[in-house]
Design an enzyme around this catalytic site. Structure first.
Site, PDB file in Angstrom:
ATOM      1  N   GLN A 111      55.901 -88.253 -28.978  1.00 45.19           N
ATOM      2  CA  GLN A 111      54.618 -87.966 -28.470  1.00 45.19           C
ATOM      3  C   GLN A 111      54.849 -87.670 -26.857  1.00 45.19           C
ATOM      4  O   GLN A 111      55.003 -88.773 -26.087  1.00 45.19           O
ATOM      5  CB  GLN A 111      53.794 -88.909 -28.741  1.00 45.19           C
ATOM      6  N   SER A 114      52.271 -88.579 -21.623  1.00 46.43           N
ATOM      7  CA  SER A 114      52.127 -89.163 -20.240  1.00 46.43           C
ATOM      8  C   SER A 114      53.477 -88.572 -19.593  1.00 46.43           C
ATOM      9  O   SER A 114      54.252 -88.069 -19.846  1.00 46.43           O
ATOM     10  CB  SER A 114      52.614 -90.598 -20.475  1.00 46.43           C
ATOM     11  N   GLU A 229      46.676 -93.005 -33.051  1.00 45.92           N
ATOM     12  CA  GLU A 229      47.570 -94.118 -32.490  1.00 45.92           C
ATOM     13  C   GLU A 229      47.034 -95.419 -32.113  1.00 45.92           C
ATOM     14  O   GLU A 229      47.658 -96.348 -32.568  1.00 45.92           O
ATOM     15  CB  GLU A 229      48.102 -93.707 -30.915  1.00 45.92           C
TER      16      GLU A 229
HETATM   17  C1  LIG Z   1      55.912 -99.425 -24.524  1.00 45.35           C
HETATM   18  C2  LIG Z   1      55.462 -98.067 -24.307  1.00 45.35           C
HETATM   19  C3  LIG Z   1      55.386 -97.081 -24.899  1.00 45.35           C
HETATM   20  C4  LIG Z   1      55.077 -96.004 -24.502  1.00 45.35           C
HETATM   21  N1  LIG Z   1      55.107 -94.822 -25.380  1.00 45.35           N
HETATM   22  C5  LIG Z   1      54.662 -93.705 -24.748  1.00 45.35           C
HETATM   23  C6  LIG Z   1      55.020 -92.307 -25.808  1.00 45.35           C
HETATM   24  O1  LIG Z   1      55.646 -92.336 -26.709  1.00 45.35           O
HETATM   25  N2  LIG Z   1      54.407 -91.176 -25.248  1.00 45.35           N
HETATM   26  C7  LIG Z   1      53.465 -90.924 -24.385  1.00 45.35           C
HETATM   27  O2  LIG Z   1      53.076 -89.945 -23.925  1.00 45.35           O
HETATM   28  N3  LIG Z   1      53.410 -92.090 -23.459  1.00 45.35           N
HETATM   29  C8  LIG Z   1      53.837 -93.418 -23.949  1.00 45.35           C
HETATM   30  N4  LIG Z   1      53.655 -94.617 -22.960  1.00 45.35           N
HETATM   31  C9  LIG Z   1      52.693 -94.371 -21.785  1.00 45.35           C
HETATM   32  C10 LIG Z   1      51.474 -95.138 -21.803  1.00 45.35           C
HETATM   33  O3  LIG Z   1      50.470 -94.260 -22.647  1.00 45.35           O
HETATM   34  C11 LIG Z   1      50.971 -95.094 -20.353  1.00 45.35           C
HETATM   35  O4  LIG Z   1      51.741 -96.049 -19.836  1.00 45.35           O
HETATM   36  C12 LIG Z   1      49.645 -95.621 -20.220  1.00 45.35           C
HETATM   37  O5  LIG Z   1      48.875 -94.510 -20.830  1.00 45.35           O
HETATM   38  C13 LIG Z   1      49.183 -95.927 -18.771  1.00 45.35           C
HETATM   39  O6  LIG Z   1      49.641 -94.983 -18.040  1.00 45.35           O
HETATM   40  P1  LIG Z   1      50.424 -95.169 -16.592  1.00 45.35           P
HETATM   41  O7  LIG Z   1      51.440 -96.082 -17.173  1.00 45.35           O
HETATM   42  O8  LIG Z   1      50.544 -93.923 -16.046  1.00 45.35           O
HETATM   43  O9  LIG Z   1      49.650 -96.257 -15.702  1.00 45.35           O
HETATM   44  P2  LIG Z   1      48.348 -95.685 -14.815  1.00 45.35           P
HETATM   45  O10 LIG Z   1      47.396 -94.751 -15.478  1.00 45.35           O
HETATM   46  O11 LIG Z   1      48.981 -95.120 -13.368  1.00 45.35           O
HETATM   47  O12 LIG Z   1      47.314 -97.000 -14.741  1.00 45.35           O
HETATM   48  C14 LIG Z   1      47.889 -97.769 -13.578  1.00 45.35           C
HETATM   49  C15 LIG Z   1      46.833 -99.115 -13.862  1.00 45.35           C
HETATM   50  O13 LIG Z   1      45.459 -98.790 -13.428  1.00 45.35           O
HETATM   51  C16 LIG Z   1      44.377 -98.848 -14.375  1.00 45.35           C
HETATM   52  N5  LIG Z   1      43.455 -97.922 -14.496  1.00 45.35           N
HETATM   53  C17 LIG Z   1      43.738 -96.314 -14.242  1.00 45.35           C
HETATM   54  N6  LIG Z   1      42.857 -95.507 -14.755  1.00 45.35           N
HETATM   55  C18 LIG Z   1      41.765 -96.669 -14.831  1.00 45.35           C
HETATM   56  C19 LIG Z   1      40.452 -96.208 -15.194  1.00 45.35           C
HETATM   57  N7  LIG Z   1      39.910 -95.016 -15.136  1.00 45.35           N
HETATM   58  N8  LIG Z   1      39.745 -97.519 -15.019  1.00 45.35           N
HETATM   59  C20 LIG Z   1      40.044 -98.686 -15.070  1.00 45.35           C
HETATM   60  N9  LIG Z   1      41.343 -98.774 -14.924  1.00 45.35           N
HETATM   61  C21 LIG Z   1      42.352 -97.851 -14.607  1.00 45.35           C
HETATM   62  C22 LIG Z   1      45.300 -99.152 -15.757  1.00 45.35           C
HETATM   63  O14 LIG Z   1      44.629 -99.518 -16.633  1.00 45.35           O
HETATM   64  C23 LIG Z   1      46.546 -99.903 -15.025  1.00 45.35           C
HETATM   65  O15 LIG Z   1      46.301-101.057 -15.012  1.00 45.35           O
HETATM   66  C24 LIG Z   1      54.120 -95.933 -23.492  1.00 45.35           C
HETATM   67  C25 LIG Z   1      54.062 -96.925 -22.770  1.00 45.35           C
HETATM   68  C26 LIG Z   1      54.524 -98.164 -22.992  1.00 45.35           C
HETATM   69  C27 LIG Z   1      54.334 -99.308 -22.111  1.00 45.35           C
END
Ligand SMILES: Cc1cc2nc3c(=O)[nH]c(=O)nc-3n(C[C@H](O)[C@H](O)[C@H](O)COP(=O)(O)OP(=O)(O)OC[C@H]3O[C@@H](n4cnc5c(N)ncnc54)[C@H](O)[C@@H]3O)c2cc1C
Length: 394
Positions: A111, A114, A229
């Protein structure tokens, strides 16, 4: 929906086991799909019988008893998310081409949502798809893409109109992960195994026939995927006392220091694990009557908490032994190798935070519940009509 009775399903499963009981795993799964027993509510000819989803329990129970039930985790992105998305939004050609090898796990999926600048705010993503005749040319970068290193196909969300508001300029595509314009670079997590990756697109090509939904309809497609998901993540209804809480009880049984404080922690977690089990059963029953809703967010929150708190407590109960870790594999894990990847307590401990991030962080689940369940106002500062190109980005 067609009228299919319990007896019809029992007869079909008995015939499947009779005719294919000695087949190897992919052949057996192919036969299960062809018999319409992969997922009851899928269309006839595409793995289902267009019937009540609750009938699936009869299939699963009989296959379990015969030792021929294979979990969805062998192709988690394919079976859990991309398959249901193709059924909901894909063309007939896409259903015919992709659903069977997804179910048999002969073709793994990933997928591609991100990006480094768009995780929680996935609608802000920047990967571009530009139309060129009857195909699209894709450039950009994805990150945290689970199983991209093994995937044959990926469900890609890309920006097709930068001048439209951010949620409206997106389109979903099925992308061939084996083409020259796609480069996959593994990321090593603190749990060792490289389960996820960075993916770079450099003039990658996607035929228009591989578009899922209309141009500009990508947000709706992505939402269908994300809801599936969350439901998949929270859907495994483990029997009472099994799963992470079983590891807690094991560690408690051999723990030398059974203090009242620790007993209290164990009891509280037992209650939380039981709440998760009962909540999952309830959501399963609700799902049988319709599409997944925001209750998936409740289960996802609770399952992340149970997983993380249980692995925390196990390491604590193990005392000094909780600091010892066997040499761990740094290589990529193939989900088809085993339904349940064996986990050392320390590895479970270092992996557990991932459950509170993947599939949308805990904060985001709480936002969803606040807005869609409690009816609270949206976050301030959000303007749904600003063109994406004019939104400041880092
Ligand atoms: C094991 C694992 C597998 C994954 N697999 C996939 C995959 O297959 N495909 C894919 O597309 N993605 C995947 N991801 C990515 C995952 O969807 C993202 O890591 C997740 O959505 C968070 O985005 P970010 O890491 O950019 O953090 P950010 O969005 O940068 O967030 C950083 C911090 O800010 C907080 N925050 C951000 N926005 C808000 C808000 N509006 N209100 C309150 N708090 C907020 C978050 O909670 C977090 O604590 C995976 C992640 C992990 C850990």
């Amino acid at each position: 929906m067609t009228t299919v009775t319990d007896a019809d399903v029992e007869r079909l499963v008995a015939a499947l086991l009779e005719d294919h009981g000695d087949d190897d795993e992919p052949a057996f799964l192919g036969a299960q799909f062809d018999a319409g027993l992969a997922r009851m509510d899928y269309p006839v000819g595409h793995g289902g019988l267009d019937a009540e989803p609750s009938l699936q329990e009869i299939v699963d129970g009989a296959l379990d008893a015969a030792g021929r039930r294979y979990g969805w985790t062998r192709n988690p992105m394919g079976i859990g998310m991309c398959g249901p998305t193709i059924v909901a939004r894909g063309t007939e050609e896409q259903k015919a081409r992709f659903l069977r090898p997804i179910f048999t796990a002969e073709e793994l999926w990933c997928q591609l949502f991100s990006e480094p600048g768009a995780g929680s705010d996935v609608a802000g993503l920047a990967t571009r798809a530009v139309r060129d005749g009857d195909q699209w040319v894709v450039n950009g970068q994805k990150i945290w893409t689970s199983l991209a290193h093994l995937a044959r196909w990926g469900l890609l969300l890309a920006r097709t109109d930068p001048e439209a508001p951010k949620h409206k300029g997106l389109t979903a595509f099925i992308v061939d992960m084996h083409q020259p314009g796609v480069e996959v670079r593994p990321i090593r997590s603190m749990a060792g195994a490289s389960g996820f990756n960075e993916v770079y697109f450099t003039d990658a090509v996607v035929p228009d026939a591989m578009r899922v939904g209309d141009v500009g309809d990508g947000w709706r497609v992505a939402n269908a995927t994300l809801m599936n998901e969350r439901v998949s993540i929270g859907s495994e209804v483990a029997p009472r006392g099994s799963g992470p809480i079983a590891h807690v009880l094991e560690a408690w049984a051999s723990c030398g220091e059974r203090t009242p404080d620790r007993r209290d922690q164990v009891t509280r977690l037992w209650i939380d694990a039981e709440l998760l089990r009962l909540g999952s059963l309830r959501a399963q029953a609700k799902r049988e009557k319709g599409v997944p809703g925001p209750e998936g967010s409740v289960l996802k929150l609770l399952s992340g908490h149970v997983q993380q708190s249980c692995s925390d407590l196990v390491v604590d109960l193990l005392g000094a032994d909780g600091m010892l870790c066997p040499p761990y594999t740094a290589g990529p894990v193939d989900p088809r190798a085993s339904d349940e990847i064996p986990r050392h307590p320390v590895l479970a401990f270092v992996s557990s935070p991932a459950g509170t991030i993947a599939g949308g962080t805990n904060d985001i689940q709480r936002n969803i519940l606040g807005e869609r369940v409690l009816g609270l106002p949206r976050e301030p500062g959000f303007d749904p009509s600003t063109p994406w190109s004019r939104i400041p980005r880092s």
